[in-house]
Design an enzyme around this catalytic site. Structure first.
Site, PDB file in Angstrom:
ATOM      1  N   HIS A  47       0.992  -1.236   0.091  1.00  0.00           N
ATOM      2  CA  HIS A  47       0.215  -0.106  -0.147  1.00  0.00           C
ATOM      3  C   HIS A  47       0.942   1.174   0.127  1.00  0.00           C
ATOM      4  O   HIS A  47       1.996   1.273   0.207  1.00  0.00           O
ATOM      5  CB  HIS A  47      -0.967   0.168   1.156  1.00  0.00           C
ATOM      6  CG  HIS A  47      -2.106  -1.104   1.068  1.00  0.00           C
ATOM      7  ND1 HIS A  47      -3.134  -0.872   2.005  1.00  0.00           N
ATOM      8  CD2 HIS A  47      -2.229  -2.038   0.297  1.00  0.00           C
ATOM      9  CE1 HIS A  47      -3.798  -2.043   1.703  1.00  0.00           C
ATOM     10  NE2 HIS A  47      -3.375  -2.551   0.889  1.00  0.00           N
TER      11      HIS A  47
ATOM     12  N   GLU B  52       1.013   4.050   1.879  1.00  0.00           N
ATOM     13  CA  GLU B  52       1.647   4.531   3.058  1.00  0.00           C
ATOM     14  C   GLU B  52       2.806   3.715   3.516  1.00  0.00           C
ATOM     15  O   GLU B  52       3.943   3.889   4.075  1.00  0.00           O
ATOM     16  CB  GLU B  52       0.700   4.591   4.400  1.00  0.00           C
ATOM     17  CG  GLU B  52      -0.721   5.648   3.749  1.00  0.00           C
ATOM     18  CD  GLU B  52      -1.843   4.957   3.223  1.00  0.00           C
ATOM     19  OE1 GLU B  52      -2.796   5.630   3.339  1.00  0.00           O
ATOM     20  OE2 GLU B  52      -1.870   3.804   2.585  1.00  0.00           O
TER      21      GLU B  52
ATOM     22  N   CYS C  76      -5.794   2.423   5.582  1.00  0.00           N
ATOM     23  CA  CYS C  76      -6.673   1.305   5.862  1.00  0.00           C
ATOM     24  C   CYS C  76      -6.641   0.700   7.208  1.00  0.00           C
ATOM     25  O   CYS C  76      -5.597   0.910   7.993  1.00  0.00           O
ATOM     26  CB  CYS C  76      -6.120   0.229   4.830  1.00  0.00           C
ATOM     27  SG  CYS C  76      -4.488  -0.561   5.330  1.00  0.00           S
TER      28      CYS C  76
ATOM     29  N   CYS D  90      -2.230  -0.148   7.217  1.00  0.00           N
ATOM     30  CA  CYS D  90      -1.621   1.148   7.225  1.00  0.00           C
ATOM     31  C   CYS D  90      -1.756   2.103   8.466  1.00  0.00           C
ATOM     32  O   CYS D  90      -0.814   2.662   8.985  1.00  0.00           O
ATOM     33  CB  CYS D  90      -1.898   1.898   5.983  1.00  0.00           C
ATOM     34  SG  CYS D  90      -1.339   1.054   4.387  1.00  0.00           S
TER      35      CYS D  90
END
Length: 164
Positions: free
Chosen positions: A66, A68, A94, A104
């Site tokens: 992801h 981040e 998330c 995240c």
């Protein structure tokens, strides 16, 4: 949920500076290779002196990373400038994840970052009820939301809405 004012006492940035950095995060979302069942997200980390520390986008290093997470991985754990840093993300971090052990939101909390600015709340398209913003706030992290960026983030994710 209300939007937090970017000029709050915890923030030394103006709404204009936040918008500039967030615009860059939204632009990074366009670098993501589109994947069915996954959002295109861009993120960057900016230190307290308004210098970019790291950037990332979904699936930039592997098919499950992801945005981040990618930016945080660039810096490594315990980076000394994370405690005063801000994460800018095109999508709410998330709070539920199947592809990795940590979300995240958990990664951001563990990093010591004290501020998160994002453009669009994760819609209930792929996850029933994302609670990233709420969990970050509960951890004492300032959360700033700029919902006016939603159309731009939606456009970068047209593949999920049948608009691609």
């Amino acid at each position: 949920m209300t939007t937090i004012d970017a000029a709050s006492p915890l923030s030394n940035r103006t709404r204009g500076e936040d918008r500039e950095w967030l615009s860059t995060a939204v632009d990074l979302a366009w670098r993501c290779p589109p994947a069915p069942g996954a959002f295109n997200v861009g993120a960057l980390i900016v230190d307290a002196d308004d210098r970019e520390l790291a950037r990332g986008w979904s699936r930039d290093t592997d098919e499950h990373v992801h945005a981040e997470e990618s930016a945080l991985n660039t810096l490594g754990p315990n980076h000394p400038r994370l405690s005063g840093a801000t994460v800018y993300s095109s999508l709410e971090p998330c709070s539920i994840r199947k592809s990795r052990p940590l979300t995240c939101t958990q990664l951001i909390i563990a990093s010591g970052i004290r501020r998160v600015v994002f453009a669009w709340r994760e819609p209930s398209l792929l996850v029933e009820d994302c609670q990233g913003a709420e969990l970050l706030r509960e951890a004492g992290i300032e959360v700033v939301e700029f919902p006016e960026f939603e159309p731009l983030v939606k456009a970068a994710n047209a593949h999920l809405f049948g608009d691609a």
